[in-house]
Design a protein around this motif. Structure first.
Motif, PDB file in Angstrom:
ATOM      1  N   VAL A 148       8.460  40.900 -13.684  1.00  0.00           N
ATOM      2  CA  VAL A 148       8.138  39.393 -14.243  1.00  0.00           C
ATOM      3  C   VAL A 148       6.687  39.761 -14.754  1.00  0.00           C
ATOM      4  N   ALA A 149       5.831  40.351 -14.857  1.00  0.00           N
ATOM      5  CA  ALA A 149       5.078  40.165 -14.699  1.00  0.00           C
ATOM      6  C   ALA A 149       5.364  40.888 -16.781  1.00  0.00           C
ATOM      7  N   ASP A 150       5.829  41.390 -17.282  1.00  0.00           N
ATOM      8  CA  ASP A 150       5.726  41.441 -18.354  1.00  0.00           C
ATOM      9  C   ASP A 150       6.060  39.896 -20.285  1.00  0.00           C
ATOM     10  N   GLY A 151       5.787  40.624 -20.833  1.00  0.00           N
ATOM     11  CA  GLY A 151       4.817  39.520 -22.006  1.00  0.00           C
ATOM     12  C   GLY A 151       3.928  38.452 -20.734  1.00  0.00           C
ATOM     13  N   ALA A 152       3.905  38.241 -19.583  1.00  0.00           N
ATOM     14  CA  ALA A 152       2.696  38.514 -19.553  1.00  0.00           C
ATOM     15  C   ALA A 152       1.470  38.269 -20.404  1.00  0.00           C
ATOM     16  N   PRO A 153       0.163  37.298 -20.098  1.00  0.00           N
ATOM     17  CA  PRO A 153      -0.871  37.937 -21.395  1.00  0.00           C
ATOM     18  C   PRO A 153      -1.751  38.301 -20.448  1.00  0.00           C
ATOM     19  N   VAL A 154      -2.448  39.073 -21.136  1.00  0.00           N
ATOM     20  CA  VAL A 154      -3.478  39.883 -20.788  1.00  0.00           C
ATOM     21  C   VAL A 154      -4.949  39.013 -19.896  1.00  0.00           C
ATOM     22  N   VAL A 155      -4.981  39.165 -18.627  1.00  0.00           N
ATOM     23  CA  VAL A 155      -6.351  38.980 -18.244  1.00  0.00           C
ATOM     24  C   VAL A 155      -8.046  39.923 -18.063  1.00  0.00           C
ATOM     25  N   LEU A 156      -7.131  41.010 -18.308  1.00  0.00           N
ATOM     26  CA  LEU A 156      -8.460  41.889 -17.908  1.00  0.00           C
ATOM     27  C   LEU A 156      -8.239  43.176 -18.537  1.00  0.00           C
ATOM     28  N   ALA A 157      -9.103  43.775 -19.411  1.00  0.00           N
ATOM     29  CA  ALA A 157      -8.781  44.889 -20.598  1.00  0.00           C
ATOM     30  C   ALA A 157     -10.044  45.355 -20.104  1.00  0.00           C
ATOM     31  N   ALA A 158      -9.799  46.993 -20.229  1.00  0.00           N
ATOM     32  CA  ALA A 158     -10.596  47.774 -20.597  1.00  0.00           C
ATOM     33  C   ALA A 158     -10.260  49.016 -22.549  1.00  0.00           C
ATOM     34  N   ARG A 159     -11.168  48.802 -23.126  1.00  0.00           N
ATOM     35  CA  ARG A 159     -10.968  49.138 -24.291  1.00  0.00           C
ATOM     36  C   ARG A 159     -11.586  50.382 -24.472  1.00  0.00           C
ATOM     37  N   ARG A 160     -11.642  51.862 -24.767  1.00  0.00           N
ATOM     38  CA  ARG A 160     -11.888  52.932 -24.656  1.00  0.00           C
ATOM     39  C   ARG A 160     -13.261  53.169 -24.040  1.00  0.00           C
ATOM     40  N   VAL A 161     -13.275  52.644 -23.218  1.00  0.00           N
ATOM     41  CA  VAL A 161     -14.267  52.824 -21.763  1.00  0.00           C
ATOM     42  C   VAL A 161     -15.184  54.642 -21.234  1.00  0.00           C
ATOM     43  N   SER A 162     -15.974  54.454 -21.561  1.00  0.00           N
ATOM     44  CA  SER A 162     -16.426  56.023 -20.829  1.00  0.00           C
ATOM     45  C   SER A 162     -17.978  55.867 -19.690  1.00  0.00           C
ATOM     46  N   LYS A 163     -17.729  57.018 -18.796  1.00  0.00           N
ATOM     47  CA  LYS A 163     -18.676  56.613 -17.803  1.00  0.00           C
ATOM     48  C   LYS A 163     -19.774  57.474 -18.283  1.00  0.00           C
ATOM     49  N   SER A 164     -20.663  58.022 -18.160  1.00  0.00           N
ATOM     50  CA  SER A 164     -21.791  59.182 -17.058  1.00  0.00           C
ATOM     51  C   SER A 164     -22.604  59.227 -16.197  1.00  0.00           C
ATOM     52  N   PHE A 165     -22.631  59.342 -15.530  1.00  0.00           N
ATOM     53  CA  PHE A 165     -23.516  59.590 -14.376  1.00  0.00           C
ATOM     54  C   PHE A 165     -24.974  60.532 -14.730  1.00  0.00           C
ATOM     55  N   ASN A 166     -25.972  60.282 -15.100  1.00  0.00           N
ATOM     56  CA  ASN A 166     -26.463  61.051 -15.669  1.00  0.00           C
ATOM     57  C   ASN A 166     -26.435  62.400 -16.369  1.00  0.00           C
ATOM     58  N   GLY A 167     -25.544  62.367 -17.132  1.00  0.00           N
ATOM     59  CA  GLY A 167     -25.044  62.754 -18.260  1.00  0.00           C
ATOM     60  C   GLY A 167     -23.966  63.605 -17.494  1.00  0.00           C
ATOM     61  N   VAL A 168     -23.673  63.355 -17.125  1.00  0.00           N
ATOM     62  CA  VAL A 168     -22.457  63.903 -16.007  1.00  0.00           C
ATOM     63  C   VAL A 168     -21.221  62.988 -16.551  1.00  0.00           C
ATOM     64  N   GLN A 169     -20.614  63.248 -17.823  1.00  0.00           N
ATOM     65  CA  GLN A 169     -19.041  62.684 -17.973  1.00  0.00           C
ATOM     66  C   GLN A 169     -18.079  62.342 -16.805  1.00  0.00           C
ATOM     67  N   VAL A 170     -17.466  60.828 -16.360  1.00  0.00           N
ATOM     68  CA  VAL A 170     -17.052  60.905 -15.757  1.00  0.00           C
ATOM     69  C   VAL A 170     -15.600  60.398 -15.937  1.00  0.00           C
ATOM     70  N   LEU A 171     -15.704  59.564 -17.401  1.00  0.00           N
ATOM     71  CA  LEU A 171     -14.447  58.539 -17.602  1.00  0.00           C
ATOM     72  C   LEU A 171     -14.596  58.365 -19.221  1.00  0.00           C
ATOM     73  N   PHE A 172     -13.655  59.257 -19.850  1.00  0.00           N
ATOM     74  CA  PHE A 172     -13.799  59.336 -21.365  1.00  0.00           C
ATOM     75  C   PHE A 172     -12.490  58.564 -21.642  1.00  0.00           C
ATOM     76  N   SER A 173     -12.986  57.257 -22.819  1.00  0.00           N
ATOM     77  CA  SER A 173     -12.286  56.835 -23.714  1.00  0.00           C
ATOM     78  C   SER A 173     -11.577  55.990 -23.615  1.00  0.00           C
ATOM     79  N   VAL A 174     -11.520  55.684 -21.939  1.00  0.00           N
ATOM     80  CA  VAL A 174     -10.006  55.162 -21.075  1.00  0.00           C
ATOM     81  C   VAL A 174     -10.231  53.554 -20.948  1.00  0.00           C
ATOM     82  N   ASN A 175      -8.994  53.459 -21.676  1.00  0.00           N
ATOM     83  CA  ASN A 175      -7.947  52.019 -21.950  1.00  0.00           C
ATOM     84  C   ASN A 175      -7.212  51.419 -20.877  1.00  0.00           C
ATOM     85  N   PHE A 176      -7.202  50.386 -20.743  1.00  0.00           N
ATOM     86  CA  PHE A 176      -6.519  49.700 -18.852  1.00  0.00           C
ATOM     87  C   PHE A 176      -6.453  48.119 -20.025  1.00  0.00           C
ATOM     88  N   GLU A 177      -4.790  47.407 -19.226  1.00  0.00           N
ATOM     89  CA  GLU A 177      -4.349  46.601 -19.547  1.00  0.00           C
ATOM     90  C   GLU A 177      -4.092  45.960 -18.048  1.00  0.00           C
TER      91      GLU A 177
END
Ligand SMILES: Nc1ncnc2c1ncn2[C@@H]1O[C@H](COP(=O)(O)OP(=O)(O)OP(=O)(O)O)[C@@H](O)[C@H]1O
Ligand SMILES: Nc1ncnc2c1ncn2[C@@H]1O[C@H](COP(=O)(O)OP(=O)(O)OP(=O)(O)O)[C@@H](O)[C@H]1O
Ligand SMILES: [Mg+2]
Ligand SMILES: [Mg+2]
Lengths: 336, 295, 508, 336
Positions: free
Chosen positions: C5-34
């Motif tokens: 159904v959703a194939d080809g549907a427009p992307v509403v929200l996306a993450a591009r190369r998202v990284s996250k650290s808490f107090n210097g400890v990295q928990v997300l490494f350059s994640v892509n998501f659509e």
């Protein structure tokens, strides 16, 4: 009062009927018990005159405690109210003594307005120091307690500040000693303040936010509620209530000093807690607070009217009675 | 013979410090005596911690029905309205010790005056005469009018001499606070000649602080009120406490006696009776020594 | 590709190369998501893989350390504290966000109360609440206080709260972990209805069957890294599990081991009643795993809390090895070897502001030093042991419990209870919010304990868990034990029949 | 002190290093700032003599506040400590005046034992009323505050109770005025009490239980911790600390009255909060508390030593300084 308390709180909080009933009623039960004790102690006690006296003079603490109900419901605490009374009253009297406005009625009106503004300002200061400064309310208001009291001492140069203008005094006196349709003015004011407060707390968006912030400030923040603003406004409401209490206080004694209102903060908080509001925040019972203030005043009255208690022991018996009143409440609630 | 029934209400400050304890002691002592000699008389003594609750107490006494009120106000001005109220009912009012700014027949029938101004003045004069060039530190009480009056009296007493006031700070009529204030004075000033602390309770703390510091420059301490401990020191010739200024808590008893006399005596009792601030010295000390009093 | 159904549907929200650290400890490494319009996108991964963190970043509750977020193709900095709701982004948190002192309808409308002339329109809000709850098939009273609700009901309120918002994008972080199958069905029906209207969903869950049933696409994270995004239809449970864990999984449940009939009775409960539970009697033998099944609110938790001394009982006896256990005394129950693991880890299980060590040893402090003195060394050793034994994965050893991932909190709680080395272990919902890999570990662990001669009670709403693990199953209904099933009788249909009240037999 | 505080708390609470560092250090930073201000105000301030005086007289509040740290960490509050001081001290002096034991040293030993027992008993009463009676600690201890103070007034008949025996007095005096290896006894006692308290709070099972109960009493209960017992014992510890403070107080002035210890409860709580312990419970910082008590005493000392502040404004400035000290702390912690 009891009935409307129930109605207001039940629909607002929607507990099961049995539960709410007893919790809201408990302070009133303790009150009833005290009335019986009082009647046994002294036949004059139950006279309309005496009870009206007690209700009238509970006005200061009651009105301040209504404000404290907001602050406590939102999870804070205000220890500065006693010295705030002294400070606001000093400014009011100094202003009236200044003779800045010739016409007494106009002067009085201006003084009333000034008092409310100063009260709100003091509350705002407390609120901002607590929220923006992120200082525990206990310490923040202990600090402003010292500040307000210190300023009062300085304004009064260590003495008293007394309303000098006899005309003004005569004009203003009925605000405490007068009565409306046979009901003393202070009682009318208590009722008016409480009705407004109950409306705000139970029927407006702001009241809902106060409870949410006191219950869990993270949840409130995640729900888009401006937590700091809600808390600050609660302090401002407290300040306005203090100002209203001052408006009744000044005509009564016509004078204030640096010792005015000492320990009133403890009494106000006690009234709130005896009325059934938890100090942890998250629930406010305005009518219960009024009942609590009345209980406190009644305990003192009974002590005074009874002639068999050594005056050295009055403090001890008062303490014991408050504990017993709370135990009565608890056992009532637990039975449900 | 059946005597007429009279109820006298006595409203005094709660025992928040030694002097007020003395007031209670003497009020009760005299009340007992009077009730024994006048079977129709009933005296009710009530204590209150602050002006607002004293106003309440006065109201409660009125509720009980009294013919006379003997009142020693915690703070006079705030109580004027309450007193006027009760006087308006025709109750005989005897005001003790502390005078409001308007103190006339509209407020009271009888005024038994403790003389706060004189208490300061006598102390000042003694210091002026004994040590005319002394450097003095002052420990005040609490920021209320009676304290202010004493200060004014003191200033008048030392007027025109070389006595110099180094500092004035509040000690709250409390031993512990006076101890602290004195400790800090001793740190602050390398030479102090005389301490005026206007109150016997505070003198206890002051003496301890001086003793602890081992300082010998302080020549003596002038206190006031006439507690049994300080009178004893004067009697024994203590060098640090050569004199004491009397401010007798017994004045409430005097007022009570006079109020009773208003009902049972022949002469009408009205007007102002001032009790002197007597300087207690080694010579007259034994006249003011009540070993049984709590104060 | 697959004609979704959703194939080809427009992307509403996306993450591009998202990284996250808490107090210097990295928990997300350059994640892509659509996330596409009108799709239901599953986010899978082991405990602590970073699913909740990603969800929080995409809804504005956390800011990424680096990388960018695109809303409708435009880079955007999402506003904090749930203000992204104004952009149509709503989240159902893994840990509830409800104020205990409010009622259900007050909670639902918190922050966007409806007023008339400045006065709260409570009637309207209550009616509206009722309507949303009815849609979800929830019987929660709209006037009930949140504090009086069970966890499942709180979850339903959370869901109702999110659904009642006009949202374009709804994040659901393990919404079904505490729901019954029936409630889950109601939820899915609503979700599908909203999808038809173009709402997009991100669905985080450890329940593979639900993911297969509901979602259109799956993204798998492992150790904070993006592993794969693919249409659900080309995957199966096996392959997803393998992607998550990074290795092949053997069978989920260990072989059952029935204790011999003449084995000693370890725990014996006779005629136990509380306010709700009536006349419950059952025995557990040494080395046995007894399951407790039943619908939500059937009284299993209340019964177990009464056994463990956490609740007063109105009648009945509990004994361990023949020694009676006094009522209402947790410590006494602990001493004779009964340990109870609560299902409410947030409010009753863990000190959220304390670290792992303080939580782990809280119930068993007497093992870490004499005369009340605590030996930090011994405690540290215990933590080391527990982390290995229960595979507790945190990147920062000093993190407070409240900031650990949901599954790791659950493991810490299990470890905490096990620290007391009990003989009778009552586990309420043992694998709530736990990934498949760890689930398997926990099942094997439970089975090993039983082989060591411990007696175990497993209270669970997950039927496969009960069936796969237990040698006997007690079924409760409306506060009573309506049957105890053994051997061949233990099957989904049979248990359902008892829990629904269609069948009944007295305790064996 | 700082170092051991860190070590103890880190292992107890396990926060990240950077975080814990600044939080534990913050009160000491505020203290350092005050010392600098003091040195600028008056050169005598920084003298060993003056600082020793200040430290010595902070002993009462400091020791009481150490007890309060336990009560507050476990989520309660004790408002009765000030009147408890007066009550316990009265009993101690009355006992010593009674002449029940002829030998002075024996008498003193017995009096010390009695004091500790009475203190613990008062604490126990507070604890039982709060936990078994299920009354908010604020109200319960406000009640006992009245009771202890009333009993003191009654024992002293409103006046002072003074230690009469000169021999006893001479024997006892060094307990406040003496020194050990050049360090005044009260400072030694503060250190000893704090070391013991820190050990109990950070290194024993009971200490862990206190924090757990204050942090979340449900979790504590589910972990088999006897919540009410833990809370009650915290009150008893508070009572014992009050008794220790009394043991130092009595030899100082050799007398007590109904006004002894008025408002000490507020000072003790302030010391605890200024020291970094949150009033919500769930975390205690014993060394911070001592630092807080010292800060409070120092503020008063600086005021008195300064020459440019009107005595009328001292209260106001004290209040302002406390608020500023807290702001300094906060900004330090926030920077991390
Ligand atoms: N506020 C925080 N402070 C420090 N560390 C955090 C914080 N929030 C999350 N973490 C850490 O980030 C890592 C990922 O956590 P996250 O909650 O995203 O995992 P998850 O994939 O949702 O796991 P689960 O399936 O167990 O819910 C964990 O190691 C967790 O301890
Ligand atoms: N009909 C009812 N009457 C009274 N109370 C009920 C009723 N139904 C449920 N309850 C309440 O529900 C609670 C039982 O829920 P409990 O948590 O023990 O069940 P459970 O089987 O463990 O369910 P869950 O899956 O939610 O853990 C009891 O505390 C009881 O008060
Ligand atoms: Mg998660
Ligand atoms: Mg359950």
């Amino acid at each position: 009062m009891t009935a409307s308390e129930d109605a207001a709180e039940t629909s607002a909080r929607g507990r099961t009927w049995r539960d709410i009933d007893l919790r809201a009623v408990a302070p009133f039960a303790a009150l009833a018990l005290l009335l019986i004790v009082g009647a046994l102690v002294n036949p004059n006690f139950i006279g309309l005159n005496n009870l009206a006296n007690v209700a009238t003079r509970s006005a200061f603490i009651a009105i301040i405690a209504v404000g404290a109900t907001f602050v406590i419901s939102s999870g804070d605490l205000d220890l500065s109210v006693g010295s705030m009374v002294a400070f606001v009253a000093s400014i009011m009297i100094l202003f009236m003594n200044s003779g800045a406005i010739a016409d007494p009625s106009l002067m009085l009106a201006a003084a009333v307005a000034l008092t409310i503004i100063i009260g709100a300002g003091c509350g705002l200061a407390n609120g901002l120091i607590t929220t923006v400064g992120k200082i525990e309310p206990f310490i923040a208001t202990l600090g402003t307690m010292g500040i307000y009291r210190g300023l009062t001492t300085w304004l009064s140069q260590g003495g008293a500040i007394t309303l000098r203008e006899p005309e003004l005094q005569a004009l203003y006196r009925p605000a405490y000693f007068g009565s409306i349709l046979g009901v003393p003015v202070p009682i009318v004011v208590i009722l008016a303040v409480t009705i407004v407060a109950a409306f705000v707390l139970y029927r407006t968006r702001y009241g809902r936010h106060v409870v949410a912030v006191g219950s869990n400030s993270d949840v409130a923040r995640y729900s888009g509620i401006p937590v700091n603003r809600v808390r600050t406004i609660a302090f401002v409401i407290q300040g306005v209530c203090v100002a209203i209490a001052v408006l009744l206080y000044v005509p009564r004694l016509g004078s204030t000093s640096a010792t005015t209102g000492i320990l009133w903060e403890l009494q106000a908080i006690t009234a709130v807690v005896v009325g059934g509001t938890a100090l942890k925040g998250g629930a406010g019972r305005v009518w219960g607070t009024i009942c609590g203030a009345f209980i406190l005043e009644l305990v003192g009255n009974i002590m005074l009217l009874s002639n068999f208690i050594s005056e050295y022991l009055i403090g001890a018996i008062q303490g014991a009675i408050i504990i017993i009143a709370m135990l009565v409440q608890r056992s009532l609630v637990r039975k449900s | 013979q059946e005597e007429k029934k009279v109820t006298i209400g006595v409203s005094i400050p709660a025992a928040s410090h030694g002097w007020t304890a003395g007031v209670i002691y003497h009020a009760e002592r005299v009340a007992k005596q009077l009730m024994e000699s006048h079977p129709g008389l009933n005296v009710v003594v009530k204590t209150s911690p602050d002006p607002a609750s004293q106003a309440n107490a006065v109201q409660d006494l009125a509720t009980q029905g009294i013919d006379a009120l003997v009142i020693l106000p915690t703070d006079p001005d705030p109580l004027v309205n309450a007193i006027k109220e009760i006087k308006g009912n025709g109750t005989f009012v005897a005001l003790v010790d502390r005078a409001p700014s308007v103190n006339d027949g509209t407020v009271r029938d009888l005024y038994v005056a403790g003389n706060n101004f004189a208490l300061g003045e006598v102390a000042g004069q003694y210091i002026k005469e004994t040590t005319p060039e002394a450097e003095v530190v002052v420990i005040r009480g609490m920021p209320i009018p009676i304290d202010q009056e004493r200060q004014n009296g003191f200033d008048k007493g030392i007027e025109g001499s070389g006595v110099k006031v180094l500092d004035r700070q509040y000690g709250n009529w409390n031993r512990d606070d006076a101890f602290k204030v004195m400790q800090d004075y001793l740190t602050k000033y390398q030479k102090i000649d005389v301490v005026w602390c206007q109150d016997d309770d505070m003198a206890v703390g002051v003496l301890q602080a001086i003793e602890q510091a081992g300082r010998t420059d302080i020549q003596y301490v002038v206190a006031g009120a006439g507690s049994k401990d300080m009178i004893k020191k004067v009697m024994d010739g203590d060098k640090m406490i050569p004199v004491d200024v009397l401010y007798p808590p017994a004045m409430v008893g005097t007022a009570l006696e006079m109020a009773a006399a208003h009902f049972y005596g022949q002469v009408p009792v009205r007007g102002v009776y001032t009790i002197d601030a007597t300087l207690v010295t080694k010579d007259n000390a034994k006249d003011f020594y009540f070993p049984d009093s709590p104060f | 590709m697959n004609p979704d159904v959703a194939d080809g549907a427009p992307v509403v929200l996306a993450a591009r190369r998202v990284s996250k650290s808490f107090n210097g400890v990295q928990v997300l490494f350059s994640v892509n998501f659509e996330l596409r319009a009108g799709e239901i996108h599953a986010l899978m991964g082991e405990n602590g893989a970073g699913k909740s963190t990603l969800v929080k970043i995409l809804s504005g509750f956390e800011q990424p350390t680096s990388g960018e977020i695109l809303l409708d193709g435009q880079p955007i900095k999402l506003p904090p504290n749930g203000q992204a709701e104004a952009l149509g982004i709503v989240i159902i948190h893994q840990e509830f966000n409800l104020a205990e002192h409010l009622t259900v309808s007050e909670s639902l409308f918190l922050g966007r109360e409806v007023t008339r002339f400045g006065v709260l329109d409570r009637k309207f809000m209550r009616a509206e609440t009722r309507r949303v709850l009815d849609q979800l098939g929830s019987h929660v009273d709209e006037n009930a206080l949140i504090s009086s609700l069970s966890i499942a009901d709180k979850q339903m309120v959370e869901i109702a709260k999110a659904i009642s918002r006009d949202a374009r994008i709804i994040f659901m972080d393990e919404p079904t972990a505490v729901l019954s199958r029936e409630e889950t069905n109601y939820l899915f029906r609503q979700v599908r209805k909203l999808r038809e209207r173009g709402t997009s969903f991100v669905f985080v869950s450890h329940k593979l069957d639900e993911v297969m049933e509901l979602t259109d696409r799956v993204t798998v994270l492992r150790d904070g890294q993006w592993v794969k995004t693919a249409p659900t239809s080309i995957l199966d449970g096996e392959s997803i599990a393998q992607l998550m864990v990074g290795r092949e999984l053997s069978s989920l449940y260990p072989a059952k081991q029935e204790p011999s009939v003449d084995e000693d009775v370890m725990l014996s409960v006779t005629g136990l009643s509380t306010h709700y539970v009536q006349d419950a009697s059952f025995d557990v033998r040494k080395g046995e795993i007894l399951g407790f099944s039943g619908l939500i609110g059937s009284g299993r938790t209340e019964l177990m809390e009464a056994v463990a001394g956490l609740r007063s009982r109105t009648a009945g006896e509990v004994s361990v090895r023949g020694t009676p256990v006094p009522a209402g005394d947790v410590h006494a129950a602990n001493r004779v070897g009964i340990a109870y693991m609560t299902k409410d880890r947030k409010h009753k299980g863990l000190l959220l502001n304390s670290g792992m060590t303080a939580n782990l040893t809280l119930q068993s402090l007497d093992r870490h030093g004499d005369h009340g003195y605590l030996s930090p060394k011994s405690e540290a050793a215990a933590l080391e042991r527990a982390r290995r034994r229960f595979d507790i994965r945190v990147r920062d050893g000093r993190v407070v419990a409240g900031r650990m991932s949901g599954g790791n909190q659950q493991k810490l709680l299990l470890a905490k209870v096990m620290e007391t080395e009990p003989d009778v272990i009552i586990i309420d919902e043992p694998t709530r919010g736990i990934d498949v890999g760890t689930k398997q570990q926990i099942y094997h662990f439970i089975s090993a304990l039983a082989r060591d001669g411990k007696s175990i009670i497993v209270v669970s709403s997950e039927m496969p868990e009960i069936i796969g693990l237990c040698t006997r199953v007690a079924v409760m209904r409306e506060g009573r034990i309506v049957g105890i099933l053994e051997g061949e009788e233990i099957s989904e249909q049979e248990i359902m029949r008892y829990s629904a009240g269609l069948k009944k037999k007295t305790a064996a």
